[in-house]
Motif scaffolding. Sequence first.
Motif, short mmCIF file in Angstrom:
data_model
loop_
_atom_site.label_atom_id
_atom_site.label_comp_id
_atom_site.label_asym_id
_atom_site.label_seq_id
_atom_site.Cartn_x
_atom_site.Cartn_y
_atom_site.Cartn_z
N ARG A 1 6.95 14.93 -1.38
CA ARG A 1 5.51 15.12 -1.51
C ARG A 1 5.09 16.50 -1.01
O ARG A 1 4.18 17.13 -1.55
N GLU A 2 5.74 16.96 0.05
CA GLU A 2 5.41 18.26 0.61
C GLU A 2 5.73 19.37 -0.41
O GLU A 2 5.03 20.37 -0.48
N GLY A 3 6.77 19.16 -1.18
CA GLY A 3 7.16 20.17 -2.17
C GLY A 3 6.46 20.01 -3.50
O GLY A 3 6.70 20.78 -4.43
N GLY A 4 5.59 19.01 -3.62
CA GLY A 4 4.92 18.74 -4.89
C GLY A 4 3.79 19.72 -5.18
O GLY A 4 3.50 20.62 -4.38
N ALA A 5 3.14 19.52 -6.32
CA ALA A 5 2.10 20.46 -6.75
C ALA A 5 0.81 20.28 -5.94
O ALA A 5 0.07 21.23 -5.73
#
Length: 538
Positions: A42-46
Amino acid sequence: MERILLRRGAGAVEAVELGADGAAGRSTRLHAAAVAGFAAEREGGATPVRWVWDDTTRWYPALLTAGVRVERCTDLRLGHAILRRSPFAAQDLLAGEDTPGWDALQPGPPPDPALFPLADPADLLDPVAEHRRQQAVLAASPQRDRLALLLAAESSGALVAAELTHTGLPWRADVHARLLTGLLGARPGAGRRPAVLERLLEEVRAAFGAPALNPDSPGELLRVLQHAGLPVPDTRSWTLEQLDHPGIPALLEYRKLSRLLAANGWAWLDTWVRDGRFRAVFVPGGVVTGRWASSGGGALSVPTVVRPAAAADEGWRFVVADVAQLEPRVLAGMSGDDAMAQAARAADLYAGMVAAGTVATRADAKLGILGAMYGGTRGESGRMMPRLARRYPRAIGLVEEAARAGERGEVVHTLLGRGSPLPGVWPHEEGDRARRAWGRFTRNFVVQGTGAEWALCWLADLRNRLWRLGGEGDVEARPHLAFFLHDEVVVHTPEHLADEVAEAVRAAASTAGRLLFGAFPVDFPLDVAVVRSWADAG
DNA sequence: TGACATCGGGCG
DNA sequence: AATCCGCCCGATGTCA
């Protein structure tokens, strides 16, 4: 911005998506081992994520160990502590069934894999409900923006504190040990004094004719000094320095080295330095004013004499930055005092006061300003006050009013709304004295506390700049904060990025000034040094 | 033996 | 009589 709340349930972790109103939406059950993977994804998501959790110390260390860095969070424990005392917060909106539980919640204990996890009082609390209450308090606050900034900064500070412990301050045990040997002699066996202390001890005992004297015992030492005809009220170094007696120099030297041995000697090295890092435990919000405290290792009072041991890794550098005269500058900003802000335009605020003709010398300026912020009324600093009050009416007026409010038993608050505690009961016979002492506390509270808020904003912005500077990899592979000391930071960085880091540190300082004081023109100049060792700064 | 207070000194 | 704010920490000393 998406908000995801993490909570511990029976044998698993729940990730709850929160609606705009804070209501619980879709929920995902995760095995404990899957939390880090979920967070990383989630941290690396858009969509940017703000993680909401009961307490950063209960979640973030494990994520960092798994290599997950979090951009932003809401720390409900710290937020609750602030709102509970803030004059900007409506207490009835914060009140809930489990309020006493939130009131009592302490930072999580350091994870110990050897221990079976015990019942955690935090698990009895409902973070969704507490988050909704805190949001409601913010929405209704007459100072919503300031309070929201304070909570965000405090939460960001919690992330920084966890990262500081995770990465640690690079520490050369060999350098430290060599330093100790040079000053004290070789490391002695258990229960014995090093040779240098032994020699000084004999010298002191001989000089005072007290062959069994233990100078580490203040009571015993006081009796021996008085017996030697020295009429001293206590045995503080400052008192002893005034005396003319052949035994005093050796006694003072003994005290200094004995202190080094006890506080930062070989035992400290054994306990606190592992794998080339000093891993201090920082405690955000640990001081009533909002300053950080530390627990273990005396992190916030590392003596300058051992700082040569704090040395950057091979191919890396420290960027050490501290703010010159943070608190007077903050006072100028929060009071909107134009004349004081004008003096603060100089790199040295005290020199600025001399240049403006307010005081004759830099020493006078420093004495006067410190007296105004601490409540010194006697001697030199007291004599300076009328002149300062004429020249800086708003700044001096602000601290005077804070002192009077404290003497009346009222709550004072920082710029962003951290409230002071209420005084306890003043003993009747000491009423006036205790009242004045409390006034000195509240006087200092508003300045020290707002200074802490500036520093939190500085840290938060710097943390994000450093991350963006780094490119790829975990926190410790990029330029990262390595130490924080009220108004000073140490950044550990690959050598080739040191100049950019120095620029980031300055940029973050001006961001902090704008966040707190908007367009009001008060400067926060930094002393910045790119060095191999902490001791080489300043 | 452990809990608590006091002192002195390190840091900002 | 006379040095002001906030901390942490170790050594000593007292008491149960």
